[in-house]
Design an enzyme around this catalytic site. Structure first.
Site, PDB file in Angstrom:
ATOM      1  N   HIS A 207       0.800  -1.227   0.000  1.00  0.00           N
ATOM      2  CA  HIS A 207       0.000   0.000   0.000  1.00  0.00           C
ATOM      3  C   HIS A 207       0.830   1.273   0.000  1.00  0.00           C
ATOM      4  CE1 HIS A 207       0.868  -0.393   4.314  1.00  0.00           C
ATOM      5  NE2 HIS A 207       0.717   0.910   4.363  1.00  0.00           N
TER       6      HIS A 207
HETATM    7  C1  UD1 Z   1      -2.244   5.443   5.734  1.00  0.00           C
HETATM    8  C2  UD1 Z   1      -0.968   6.023   6.323  1.00  0.00           C
HETATM    9  C3  UD1 Z   1       0.178   5.024   6.173  1.00  0.00           C
HETATM   10  C4  UD1 Z   1      -0.195   3.671   6.732  1.00  0.00           C
HETATM   11  C5  UD1 Z   1      -1.501   3.203   6.104  1.00  0.00           C
HETATM   12  C6  UD1 Z   1      -1.907   1.916   6.754  1.00  0.00           C
HETATM   13  C7  UD1 Z   1      -0.571   8.446   6.186  1.00  0.00           C
HETATM   14  C8  UD1 Z   1       0.163   9.499   5.464  1.00  0.00           C
HETATM   15  N1  UD1 Z   1      -0.566   7.236   5.631  1.00  0.00           N
HETATM   16  O1  UD1 Z   1      -2.033   5.275   4.340  1.00  0.00           O
HETATM   17  O2  UD1 Z   1       1.304   5.505   6.878  1.00  0.00           O
HETATM   18  O3  UD1 Z   1       0.824   2.766   6.435  1.00  0.00           O
HETATM   19  O4  UD1 Z   1      -2.517   4.193   6.332  1.00  0.00           O
HETATM   20  O5  UD1 Z   1      -2.888   1.231   6.087  1.00  0.00           O
HETATM   21  O6  UD1 Z   1      -1.150   8.707   7.218  1.00  0.00           O
HETATM   22  N2  UD1 Z   1      -9.368   4.509   1.788  1.00  0.00           N
HETATM   23  C9  UD1 Z   1     -10.571   3.861   1.754  1.00  0.00           C
HETATM   24  N3  UD1 Z   1     -11.103   3.452   2.957  1.00  0.00           N
HETATM   25  C10 UD1 Z   1     -10.502   3.674   4.139  1.00  0.00           C
HETATM   26  C11 UD1 Z   1      -9.289   4.346   4.150  1.00  0.00           C
HETATM   27  C12 UD1 Z   1      -8.729   4.751   2.958  1.00  0.00           C
HETATM   28  O7  UD1 Z   1     -11.150   3.647   0.697  1.00  0.00           O
HETATM   29  O8  UD1 Z   1     -11.059   3.258   5.185  1.00  0.00           O
HETATM   30  C13 UD1 Z   1      -8.762   4.902   0.485  1.00  0.00           C
HETATM   31  C14 UD1 Z   1      -9.159   6.295   0.063  1.00  0.00           C
HETATM   32  O9  UD1 Z   1      -9.280   6.294  -1.320  1.00  0.00           O
HETATM   33  C15 UD1 Z   1      -7.962   7.119   0.440  1.00  0.00           C
HETATM   34  C16 UD1 Z   1      -6.806   6.137   0.264  1.00  0.00           C
HETATM   35  O10 UD1 Z   1      -7.360   4.872   0.605  1.00  0.00           O
HETATM   36  O11 UD1 Z   1      -7.839   8.260  -0.321  1.00  0.00           O
HETATM   37  C17 UD1 Z   1      -5.629   6.418   1.136  1.00  0.00           C
HETATM   38  O12 UD1 Z   1      -5.996   6.531   2.514  1.00  0.00           O
HETATM   39  P1  UD1 Z   1      -5.076   7.382   3.533  1.00  0.00           P
HETATM   40  O13 UD1 Z   1      -5.566   7.220   4.913  1.00  0.00           O
HETATM   41  O14 UD1 Z   1      -4.919   8.770   3.037  1.00  0.00           O
HETATM   42  O15 UD1 Z   1      -3.675   6.741   3.363  1.00  0.00           O
HETATM   43  P2  UD1 Z   1      -3.246   5.215   3.359  1.00  0.00           P
HETATM   44  O16 UD1 Z   1      -2.694   4.891   2.023  1.00  0.00           O
HETATM   45  O17 UD1 Z   1      -4.365   4.374   3.880  1.00  0.00           O
HETATM   46  N1  UDP Z   2      -3.214  -6.222   8.741  1.00  0.00           N
HETATM   47  C1  UDP Z   2      -4.462  -6.840   8.869  1.00  0.00           C
HETATM   48  N2  UDP Z   2      -5.158  -7.177   7.742  1.00  0.00           N
HETATM   49  C2  UDP Z   2      -4.662  -6.973   6.488  1.00  0.00           C
HETATM   50  C3  UDP Z   2      -3.378  -6.369   6.369  1.00  0.00           C
HETATM   51  C4  UDP Z   2      -2.692  -5.997   7.518  1.00  0.00           C
HETATM   52  O1  UDP Z   2      -4.925  -7.066   9.993  1.00  0.00           O
HETATM   53  O2  UDP Z   2      -5.345  -7.323   5.504  1.00  0.00           O
HETATM   54  C5  UDP Z   2      -2.507  -5.801   9.962  1.00  0.00           C
HETATM   55  C6  UDP Z   2      -1.110  -6.338  10.144  1.00  0.00           C
HETATM   56  O3  UDP Z   2      -1.104  -7.576  10.799  1.00  0.00           O
HETATM   57  C7  UDP Z   2      -0.459  -5.258  10.998  1.00  0.00           C
HETATM   58  C8  UDP Z   2      -1.141  -3.986  10.547  1.00  0.00           C
HETATM   59  O4  UDP Z   2      -2.327  -4.400   9.866  1.00  0.00           O
HETATM   60  O5  UDP Z   2      -0.773  -5.500  12.363  1.00  0.00           O
HETATM   61  C9  UDP Z   2      -0.257  -3.181   9.637  1.00  0.00           C
HETATM   62  O6  UDP Z   2      -0.977  -2.152   9.037  1.00  0.00           O
HETATM   63  P1  UDP Z   2      -0.653  -1.568   7.613  1.00  0.00           P
HETATM   64  O7  UDP Z   2       0.149  -2.513   6.816  1.00  0.00           O
HETATM   65  O8  UDP Z   2      -1.943  -1.081   7.069  1.00  0.00           O
HETATM   66  O9  UDP Z   2       0.189  -0.261   7.968  1.00  0.00           O
HETATM   67  P2  UDP Z   2       1.744   0.029   8.273  1.00  0.00           P
HETATM   68  O10 UDP Z   2       2.175  -0.876   9.365  1.00  0.00           O
HETATM   69  O11 UDP Z   2       2.494  -0.157   7.000  1.00  0.00           O
HETATM   70  O12 UDP Z   2       1.738   1.475   8.652  1.00  0.00           O
END
Ligand code: UD1
Ligand code: UDP
Length: 364
Positions: A207
């Protein structure tokens, strides 16, 4: 009235850090604890599923901020949390991890004169093209109390001029969550639902913007995964950002056409860790997954040029790989099998207790 502590939760990787902390703080009578959910993640599969699996209490405040540009999201959280703070008047704000809501709430707290503690402080990738690196550096520079997971965190903070008395090494709180749920994860036989045998498949998560936002880069990753899926069955729970980018770039169909690659919705924690604990290899760009695989000794191939979690390389099962090196690295990982050495120090399931002790000392 005992002092009020706010714990901030926002996005998927926060929930497994906040859960043990909320459970531990709610047992204490010397403080009152309120949970604030900023709403950065809001899909049921990215938020509610974790409240259920991890038995996180219902948030006392829900800011409902949702998605947007970095500026919109960060500012949205700041405006909404500032209002909450002016009414609730917390004495401490605890932020975790490195997402936009982490830095937003830390800034609000610091400017209102509320003491700020950062759990998972000091991690550095030294790559400022990563949004999380900016969030980490800014949060740590304004936090009053910095709880680190590993010695590299202490060293980074000291080098940046943080006073030693503000740094406390507490270990890795995600391991508390894993240990709390280990019996249910071990019971969970979700791999069979996917028609897989324990030890005979790989798990994929992707992601990071650097991997998924550029169609050319994403295309190379899709090719790498399609190639690997000829060698081993893969399960890929697709993050919403990644699904959107795969669709926009016209790459989803290519992955869907791979017979041994199963694309699924993001999984809840127990289902996901049920798969990880039984996987032969994990391919990821997640921060948390690098740590969980290190704790479990499961070979992890991280599709990134760097990591802010270097102990997963030096004391764990993690390797940094590229789409080009993925096939050879995957072969080597499968041949190597699980690592059996002890996990890094203080990754022991007792971090929440150390955090609570530290907070109590600072409140006194
Ligand atoms: C965010 C965090 C990242 C973390 C990740 C974990 C920041 C800058 N990024 O990235 O550090 O590793 O979460 O998963 O804070 N969206 C949905 N549903 C949701 C959430 C997001 O559809 O519930 C989609 C939306 O299109 C959104 C995109 O995902 O624009 C990105 O979501 P966002 O929270 O901005 O960043 P992540 O890529 O999820
Ligand atoms: N995780 C989960 N389901 C998924 C993918 C990840 O429960 O489908 C959990 C994973 O075990 C870890 C956490 O989500 O505990 C990590 O989150 P993510 O990868 O979204 O963010 P990051 O750690 O890169 O910020």
């Amino acid at each position: 009235m005992p002092p009020l502590v706010h714990v901030i939760a926002a996005a998927r990787p926060n929930f497994m850090k906040v859960a043990p902390l909320m459970h531990a703080l709610r047992r204490e009578s010397w403080c009152r604890t309120e949970l604030v959910h900023t709403g950065q993640h809001y899909d049921a599969s990215m938020s509610d599923a974790f409240f259920r699996d991890l038995a996180i209490p219902t948030p006392d405040h829900h800011l409902g901020v949702g998605s947007g540009s970095h500026a919109e999201q960060t500012a949205g959280v700041m405006i909404a949390y500032d209002k909450v703070c002016r009414t609730a008047r917390p004495d401490w704000v605890i932020v975790v991890g490195d997402v936009n809501s982490t830095v937003a709430c830390a800034l609000v707290g610091a400017k209102l004169g509320i003491r700020v503690a950062h759990l998972e402080a000091g991690l550095r990738s030294f790559d400022r093209t990563m949004p999380e690196e900016i969030n980490r550096v800014v949060t740590d520079s304004i936090a009053d109390l910095l709880w680190t997971p590993s010695p590299d965190g202490d060293a980074n903070l000291k080098r940046e001029g943080v006073a030693a008395e503000r740094i406390e090494r507490v270990g890795n709180i995600m391991i508390d969550t894993f240990e709390m749920l280990r019996p249910r994860i071990e019971e969970e036989a979700g791999h069979r639902r996917f028609g897989l045998e324990a030890g005979g498949f790989g798990v994929v998560t992707l992601h990071r913007p650097a991997n998924v936002d550029d169609p050319a880069v994403l295309g190379r990753l899709v090719d790498g995964l399609a190639g690997l899926a000829q060698r081993i069955d893969l399960v890929f729970p697709v993050h919403p950002r990644t699904r959107k980018m795969l669709q926009t770039a016209g790459l989803l169909a290519r992955l869907e056409a791979c017979p041994r690659l199963q694309l699924v919705e993001p999984l809840g924690y127990i289902d996901f860790m049920g798969l990880v604990t039984r996987a032969a290899v994990v391919i990821t760009d997640s921060g948390g997954v690098q740590e969980e695989t290190t704790y479990l000794g499961i070979p992890c191939l991280t599709l990134r040029p760097n990591t802010e979690r270097p102990v997963t390389l030096t004391e764990g099962s993690n390797r940094l790989v590229t789409p080009d090196s993925l096939p050879q690295e995957a072969e080597a990982a499968l041949a190597r099998g699980r690592r059996t050495e002890a996990p890094p120090a203080l990754w022991d399931g007792r971090t929440a207790g150390r955090v609570v002790d530290s907070l109590r000392r600072h409140l006194a």
